[in-house]
Enzyme design. Structure first.
Site, PDB file in Angstrom:
ATOM      1  N   CYS A 403       0.775  -1.260   0.038  1.00 37.67           N
ATOM      2  CA  CYS A 403      -0.162   0.035   0.119  1.00 37.67           C
ATOM      3  C   CYS A 403       0.930   1.396   0.078  1.00 37.67           C
ATOM      4  O   CYS A 403       1.422   1.589  -1.028  1.00 37.67           O
ATOM      5  CB  CYS A 403      -1.053  -0.180   1.201  1.00 37.67           C
ATOM      6  SG  CYS A 403      -2.368   1.092   0.742  1.00 37.67           S
ATOM      7  N   HIS A 534      -3.364  -4.761   0.142  1.00 39.57           N
ATOM      8  CA  HIS A 534      -2.975  -5.314   1.327  1.00 39.57           C
ATOM      9  C   HIS A 534      -2.993  -6.791   1.223  1.00 39.57           C
ATOM     10  O   HIS A 534      -4.113  -7.515   1.864  1.00 39.57           O
ATOM     11  CB  HIS A 534      -3.579  -4.883   2.762  1.00 39.57           C
ATOM     12  CG  HIS A 534      -3.434  -3.412   3.062  1.00 39.57           C
ATOM     13  ND1 HIS A 534      -2.360  -2.911   3.919  1.00 39.57           N
ATOM     14  CD2 HIS A 534      -4.191  -2.316   2.678  1.00 39.57           C
ATOM     15  CE1 HIS A 534      -2.370  -1.857   3.919  1.00 39.57           C
ATOM     16  NE2 HIS A 534      -3.337  -1.044   3.361  1.00 39.57           N
ATOM     17  N   GLU A 536      -1.593  -8.982   2.624  1.00 38.24           N
ATOM     18  CA  GLU A 536      -1.410  -9.798   4.070  1.00 38.24           C
ATOM     19  C   GLU A 536      -2.633 -10.142   4.815  1.00 38.24           C
ATOM     20  O   GLU A 536      -2.912 -11.022   5.488  1.00 38.24           O
ATOM     21  CB  GLU A 536      -0.638  -8.726   4.997  1.00 38.24           C
ATOM     22  CG  GLU A 536      -1.435  -7.476   5.498  1.00 38.24           C
ATOM     23  CD  GLU A 536      -0.822  -6.103   4.646  1.00 38.24           C
ATOM     24  OE1 GLU A 536      -0.668  -6.547   3.421  1.00 38.24           O
ATOM     25  OE2 GLU A 536      -1.109  -5.033   5.180  1.00 38.24           O
TER      26      GLU A 536
HETATM   27  N1  GLN Z   1      -1.764   6.670   3.089  1.00 36.68           N
HETATM   28  C1  GLN Z   1      -2.009   6.122   1.925  1.00 36.68           C
HETATM   29  C2  GLN Z   1      -3.405   6.293   1.189  1.00 36.68           C
HETATM   30  O1  GLN Z   1      -4.262   6.846   2.074  1.00 36.68           O
HETATM   31  C3  GLN Z   1      -1.680   4.523   1.996  1.00 36.68           C
HETATM   32  C4  GLN Z   1      -2.634   3.917   2.947  1.00 36.68           C
HETATM   33  C5  GLN Z   1      -2.304   2.475   3.386  1.00 36.68           C
HETATM   34  O2  GLN Z   1      -1.092   2.302   3.157  1.00 36.68           O
HETATM   35  N2  GLN Z   1      -3.179   1.769   3.876  1.00 36.68           N
HETATM   36  O3  GLN Z   1      -3.522   6.042   0.228  1.00 36.68           O
END
Ligand code: GLN
Length: 559
Positions: A403, A534, A536
């Site tokens: 992410c 994600h 995970e």
């Molecule tokens: N801060 C980033 C976004 O909002 C990544 C979010 C995250 O890593 N879950 O897109």
């Protein structure tokens, strides 16, 4: 007369057993893992089990909380931002859960208040009791129906005696009045061994049971957590003072691997005990499911073939402690893949701010076989992470960005390969000339109007994969579905320039607009890959995640 299918379902549901899991003495005693393990052993014996987590706070979900406050925010397929215990349930049970399986005080009150505003209480005075507990029961029944479950495990967050969870205990008590033979209570309690006394003490648990009794509830089974196994004397004492038969006291000493817990529970005969106590006929203990689980649990004790992984990010430190709980699913995902490859994962938590304070420190990263940058928000520690990614890229150290870790991979590439020195994400620098990561179109008004709760791009979305890429080869399929939690995305107006300089967007949304995976071809780097999603959240003990497995393979190869 032949029964209609509806009738059958109805019968099954009316035979449903509700097992409430409550905590005694201290928090953090392992209630979630105990509940997950009970779910696992009952499902291994042929029961259709679902699990519910109750969080007694006012927040509607875990999404608005700081991870140092709450631990990991676990995202479900349907986008619900929940407690990390939900991840344990999914992983131990091997199922996908939904928002029906998660409730908070805030959610329960919100439903009751909405119903009141819609005149659904027919002019009645709406009261904390019974209307709040009745809404809790309605939600439990809804989760049961959704999963068509005949066993529902309900974990009540917090510890017995707290003001916050009283209404949930009240719901459990009322449910028991309605279904006296179907509602059962397991108390997971803690037995300290004070160094001055030198022996295990049962008194705090006796008090916890008495406190529970004051709510009109008697535990049926006590799971006694301690740093060592319970002896017969302690079992007898708990039996005598807590009103449970001696064989209803289960010893649950600390373990080095949580995945041994279902096996240890079975050694204590727990599934038989539960089945007898609740009056269920259960299948044989050792079926294929539990055999697979045993094989996996054995691997978690692998001592050889260490792979050294650095996890670089923030949110690691609260006071004197490292809060690795914020990244629980990442840790578990690494473990499943490493174990499946016969390796022992050794994780080191590194705060990216260290590299900002002392740039020379970056060289310490050469010690590691691979680097992971997990998800995150905001600008703290970001320059240190960018330095980390640059170091991994230039020194051929496998890099896996999750992410934010993917967005920062793209920024690093734009800065150092394309030469856009001020490349950034709008989240960090809204006046950058090269906004390679920008806010998603549908997020703009949400952020402007401070509509922040549950409003990110959340949950499962499909992506299509480019043939022959690391990602496509790892998954072995062209279409995937993964869970998301973000507001920002790769700015498509930079995609062509990034691709011209060698970055491959190997996964995109099916319409091709949104970048889901960025990677460098293996000819350029052993593993340099980031995902907007994600992965995970979908890694399971018995089915490790293909991208984590590909990453660990690359780490092992580079050793
Ligand atoms: N801060 C980033 C976004 O909002 C990544 C979010 C995250 O890593 N879950 O897109």
């Amino acid at each position: 007369m032949k029964k209609s299918p509806e009738k059958k379902v109805e019968n099954k549901l009316s035979n449903c057993k509700y097992i409430f899991v409550v905590g005694g003495v201290i928090s953090g005693v392992g209630k979630g893992v105990a509940a997950s393990s009970i779910a696992r052993i009952l499902s291994d014996r042929g029961q259709v089990v679902t699990a519910i987590k109750i969080d007694p706070y006012i927040n509607i979900d875990a999404g608005t909380m700081n991870p140092t406050e709450h631990g990991e925010v676990f995202v479900l397929d349907d986008g619900d931002e929940t407690d990390q215990d939900m991840g344990n349930y999914e992983r131990f049970l091997g199922v996908d859960l939904s928002r029906a399986n998660y409730m908070t005080t805030g959610r329960v009150y919100q439903s009751v208040i909405e119903r009141e505003r819609n005149l659904e209480y027919g002019g009645a005075c709406v009261q904390v009791v019974p209307h709040i507990p009745l809404e809790v029961i309605r939600r439990i029944e809804n989760a049961r129906d959704k999963a068509n479950a005949n066993v529902v495990i309900i974990e009540i967050g917090g510890t017995v005696g707290e003001y916050e969870n009283i209404l949930f205990l009240e719901a459990a008590r009322l449910l028991k009045i309605k279904n006296p033979k179907s509602v059962f209570f397991v108390m997971v309690s803690y037995l300290p061994v004070p160094s001055t006394a030198g022996e295990m003490k049962t008194k705090p648990t006796q008090h916890a049971v008495r406190t529970l009794n004051a709510s009109g509830i008697q535990p049926d089974i006590i799971i006694a957590r301690s740093n060592r196994p319970l002896d017969d004397k302690r079992k007898e004492k708990l039996s005598m003072f807590c009103n449970v038969p001696v064989d209803h006291v289960i010893s649950a000493p600390d373990v080095s691997s949580i995945y041994d817990i279902p096996i240890n529970f079975e050694k204590e005969g727990l599934s038989d005990l539960i089945c007898d106590t609740v009056g269920m006929t259960c299948g044989p203990v050792s079926n294929a499911g539990s055999d697979k689980w045993k094989k996996f649990a054995d691997k978690t004790h692998t001592k050889n073939n260490a792979v050294n992984i650095a996890i670089v990010g923030k949110y690691f430190n609260t006071g004197d402690f490292t809060l690795s709980d914020s990244y629980l699913s990442v840790i578990e995902a690494i473990k499943y893949s490493a174990y499946s490859l016969g390796s022992k994962p050794v994780l080191t938590w590194i705060s990216s701010m260290d590299f900002e304070k002392d740039p020379k420190k970056i060289k310490e990263l050469s010690k590691y076989d691979g680097i992971i940058v997990p998800g995150g928000f905001g600008s703290r520690g970001i320059e240190g992470i960018l330095k980390t990614i640059e170091y991994a890229r230039k020194n051929n150290i496998p890099y896996f960005g999750l992410c934010y870790g993917m967005q920062l991979l793209v920024i690093e590439y734009a800065r150092n390969v394309l030469g856009f020195k001020d490349a950034n994400t709008r989240e960090v620098n809204p006046s950058s000339k090269n906004m390679v990561i920008d806010i998603m179109e549908d997020q703009k008004d949400k952020v402007e109007n401070k509509k922040m709760g549950g409003s990110m791009r959340l949950g499962a979305y499909p992506a299509k994969l480019k043939k022959g890429t690391i990602a496509q080869k790892a998954y072995g399929t062209d279409i995937i579905s993964e869970r998301h939690r973000h507001r920002y995305e790769v700015n498509t107006s930079y995609v062509k320039q990034l691709e011209d300089k060698g970055l491959v967007f190997s996964g995109t949304s099916p319409d091709g607009h949104l970048c889901e995976i960025a990677e460098l071809p293996v000819s350029k780097h052993p593993f340099f890959l980031g995902t907007q999603f994600h992965p995970e959240f979908k890694a399971r003990p018995l089915s490790p995640h293909p991208l984590f497995t590909a990453f660990i393979k690359a780490c092992k190869k580079g050793k």
